[in-house]
Design an enzyme around this catalytic site. Structure first.
Site, PDB file in Angstrom:
ATOM      1  CE1 TYR A  65     -17.276  31.669 -40.230  1.00  0.00           C
ATOM      2  CE2 TYR A  65     -18.119  31.363 -38.038  1.00  0.00           C
ATOM      3  CZ  TYR A  65     -17.974  30.922 -39.325  1.00  0.00           C
ATOM      4  OH  TYR A  65     -18.548  29.729 -39.709  1.00  0.00           O
ATOM      5  CG  HIS A 128     -13.685  27.184 -41.871  1.00  0.00           C
ATOM      6  ND1 HIS A 128     -13.718  28.363 -41.172  1.00  0.00           N
ATOM      7  CD2 HIS A 128     -14.838  27.157 -42.584  1.00  0.00           C
ATOM      8  CE1 HIS A 128     -14.831  29.017 -41.456  1.00  0.00           C
ATOM      9  NE2 HIS A 128     -15.517  28.299 -42.315  1.00  0.00           N
TER      10      HIS A 128
HETATM   11  N1  LIG Z   1     -18.108  26.406 -41.617  1.00  0.00           N
HETATM   12  C1  LIG Z   1     -18.629  26.948 -42.655  1.00  0.00           C
HETATM   13  O1  LIG Z   1     -18.147  26.776 -43.771  1.00  0.00           O
HETATM   14  C2  LIG Z   1     -19.834  27.754 -42.446  1.00  0.00           C
HETATM   15  C3  LIG Z   1     -20.415  28.350 -43.530  1.00  0.00           C
HETATM   16  C4  LIG Z   1     -21.525  29.062 -43.302  1.00  0.00           C
HETATM   17  C5  LIG Z   1     -22.025  29.138 -42.026  1.00  0.00           C
HETATM   18  N2  LIG Z   1     -21.433  28.553 -40.974  1.00  0.00           N
HETATM   19  C6  LIG Z   1     -21.960  28.665 -39.587  1.00  0.00           C
HETATM   20  O2  LIG Z   1     -23.336  28.520 -39.611  1.00  0.00           O
HETATM   21  C7  LIG Z   1     -23.936  29.721 -39.119  1.00  0.00           C
HETATM   22  C8  LIG Z   1     -25.203  29.957 -39.894  1.00  0.00           C
HETATM   23  O3  LIG Z   1     -24.947  30.130 -41.271  1.00  0.00           O
HETATM   24  P1  LIG Z   1     -25.330  31.457 -42.025  1.00  0.00           P
HETATM   25  O4  LIG Z   1     -25.146  32.619 -41.087  1.00  0.00           O
HETATM   26  O5  LIG Z   1     -24.623  31.468 -43.328  1.00  0.00           O
HETATM   27  O6  LIG Z   1     -26.795  31.196 -42.421  1.00  0.00           O
HETATM   28  P2  LIG Z   1     -28.231  30.996 -41.745  1.00  0.00           P
HETATM   29  O7  LIG Z   1     -28.169  30.700 -40.298  1.00  0.00           O
HETATM   30  O8  LIG Z   1     -28.900  30.062 -42.666  1.00  0.00           O
HETATM   31  O9  LIG Z   1     -28.880  32.430 -41.947  1.00  0.00           O
HETATM   32  C9  LIG Z   1     -28.484  33.545 -41.203  1.00  0.00           C
HETATM   33  C10 LIG Z   1     -29.269  34.712 -41.731  1.00  0.00           C
HETATM   34  O10 LIG Z   1     -30.639  34.482 -41.449  1.00  0.00           O
HETATM   35  C11 LIG Z   1     -31.203  35.629 -40.901  1.00  0.00           C
HETATM   36  N3  LIG Z   1     -32.206  35.219 -39.924  1.00  0.00           N
HETATM   37  C12 LIG Z   1     -32.026  34.498 -38.798  1.00  0.00           C
HETATM   38  N4  LIG Z   1     -33.192  34.353 -38.143  1.00  0.00           N
HETATM   39  C13 LIG Z   1     -34.138  34.988 -38.875  1.00  0.00           C
HETATM   40  C14 LIG Z   1     -35.524  35.211 -38.701  1.00  0.00           C
HETATM   41  N5  LIG Z   1     -36.194  34.752 -37.633  1.00  0.00           N
HETATM   42  N6  LIG Z   1     -36.181  35.933 -39.658  1.00  0.00           N
HETATM   43  C15 LIG Z   1     -35.521  36.403 -40.741  1.00  0.00           C
HETATM   44  N7  LIG Z   1     -34.193  36.242 -40.951  1.00  0.00           N
HETATM   45  C16 LIG Z   1     -33.514  35.540 -40.023  1.00  0.00           C
HETATM   46  C17 LIG Z   1     -30.074  36.377 -40.235  1.00  0.00           C
HETATM   47  O11 LIG Z   1     -30.324  37.764 -40.272  1.00  0.00           O
HETATM   48  P3  LIG Z   1     -30.523  38.625 -38.895  1.00  0.00           P
HETATM   49  O12 LIG Z   1     -29.172  38.832 -38.335  1.00  0.00           O
HETATM   50  O13 LIG Z   1     -31.194  39.850 -39.389  1.00  0.00           O
HETATM   51  O14 LIG Z   1     -31.419  37.784 -38.006  1.00  0.00           O
HETATM   52  C18 LIG Z   1     -28.885  36.027 -41.118  1.00  0.00           C
HETATM   53  O15 LIG Z   1     -28.716  36.984 -42.121  1.00  0.00           O
HETATM   54  C19 LIG Z   1     -22.885  30.801 -39.297  1.00  0.00           C
HETATM   55  O16 LIG Z   1     -23.067  31.911 -38.439  1.00  0.00           O
HETATM   56  C20 LIG Z   1     -21.664  30.017 -38.970  1.00  0.00           C
HETATM   57  O17 LIG Z   1     -21.526  29.922 -37.566  1.00  0.00           O
HETATM   58  C21 LIG Z   1     -20.345  27.860 -41.182  1.00  0.00           C
END
Ligand SMILES: NC(=O)c1ccc[n+]([C@@H]2O[C@H](COP(=O)([O-])OP(=O)(O)OC[C@H]3O[C@@H](n4cnc5c(N)ncnc54)[C@H](OP(=O)(O)O)[C@@H]3O)[C@@H](O)[C@H]2O)c1
Length: 261
Positions: A65, A128
């Site tokens: 990240y 990962h």
């Molecule tokens: N290990 C892996 O392979 C892997 C892969 C993907 C993710 N992850 C982990 O999981 C976490 C979450 O995954 P992700 O970031 O891909 O997806 P997510 O949590 O499904 O979505 C995050 C997105 O949603 C938006 N969001 C959050 N709250 C919101 C709200 N109330 N209204 C509108 N939009 C909203 C955020 O934008 P804003 O910033 O504008 O709120 C951001 O762009 C990551 O940060 C990471 O820690 C791990």
């Protein structure tokens, strides 16, 4: 349902919503609906303080990240109040990912995470995955090395962020925690069932489809969150946000869903 829940049998208690920190450190090669600037130190510190104030105790980061680990190390106060997790196996350099699940790289990566995060222990480390979940679990030395790091006390719990349902099942059998996908397009049902039956911790990623939620219906913010939080066996839903209003609204919504609203 309580906002603080057991992370399987690890002895750790985590908030039902965790904070994903991709957006604190990386804005290249990500799949969010729109581009963004990384928050400056003052905004990132305020976000972390707000997260603590509204009851979030779980932070998810990774070497892949960007500067996320280093920034958390610099900005986090009161280390002991957080359940802090990172990953190993993926490196993101010059806009590209490369993967290394060897014993040497696993140890190097965890020790580097400890230095970057300025801590003596990690609450959890997840493999990962590059997509070849079973291969990594069965043919690399990553699992054995993580278990050794756990014995040495550098890591409290070990797990895998998986890409496939079969991989999630295998990870749940071998490790303490599985991070799986649960959204409108992918639900790792067998993995969740296996983890639940074995009392393993379950972290859900991409529950909001990386921000691709709709205004109403089952794919709205509420619908997406309820889909995850109503599922027995889920310890925490990791949501990535750098917007304080979203963070606060998400926690209010999650508490309402858990209260039966
Ligand atoms: N290990 C892996 O392979 C892997 C892969 C993907 C993710 N992850 C982990 O999981 C976490 C979450 O995954 P992700 O970031 O891909 O997806 P997510 O949590 O499904 O979505 C995050 C997105 O949603 C938006 N969001 C959050 N709250 C919101 C709200 N109330 N209204 C509108 N939009 C909203 C955020 O934008 P804003 O910033 O504008 O709120 C951001 O762009 C990551 O940060 C990471 O820690 C791990």
């Amino acid at each position: 349902m309580s906002f603080l829940r057991a992370l399987g049998s690890t002895g750790l208690e985590v908030s039902a919503l965790g904070l994903g920190t991709v957006k604190l450190g990386r804005n290249q090669g990500v799949k969010y609906p729109s581009g963004f600037e990384l928050p400056d130190d003052a905004s990132a510190t305020a976000l972390l303080e707000l997260a603590a104030d509204v009851g979030i105790n779980l932070l998810d980061t990774a070497p892949a990240y960007g500067s996320s680990e280093e920034r958390l190390g610099k900005l986090l106060r009161k280390r002991e109040r957080w359940v802090l997790g990172s990953k190993c196996g993926e490196e993101f350099e010059n806009g590209h990912s490369r993967f290394d699940f060897s014993a040497a790289h696993t140890r190097f990566s965890v020790e580097r995470s400890l230095r970057r995060l300025r801590t003596d222990w990690l609450d959890f480390v997840l493999i990962h995955s590059d997509g070849n979940d079973l291969d990594i679990l069965e043919r690399s030395d990553c699992v054995a090395t993580l278990l050794r790091l756990k014995e040495e006390g550098l890591v409290r719990a070990v797990g895998m962020s998986t890409k496939t349902d079969a991989g999630g099942c295998a990870a749940a059998r071998l490790l303490d925690v599985v991070m799986l996908t649960w959204n409108r397009e992918q639900r790792d049902e067998e993995a969740l069932r296996t983890a639940r039956e074995l009392g393993k911790g379950v972290l859900v990623k991409k529950g909001l489809m990386s921000g691709h939620v709709q205004d109403s219906g089952e794919n709205s913010l509420r619908g997406s969150m309820a889909r995850v939080l109503h599922e027995p066996g889920v310890s925490s839903m990791i949501v990535g946000t750098i917007n304080p209003a979203h963070l606060e609204a998400n926690v209010t919504l999650a508490r309402d869903i858990l209260a039966g609203g």
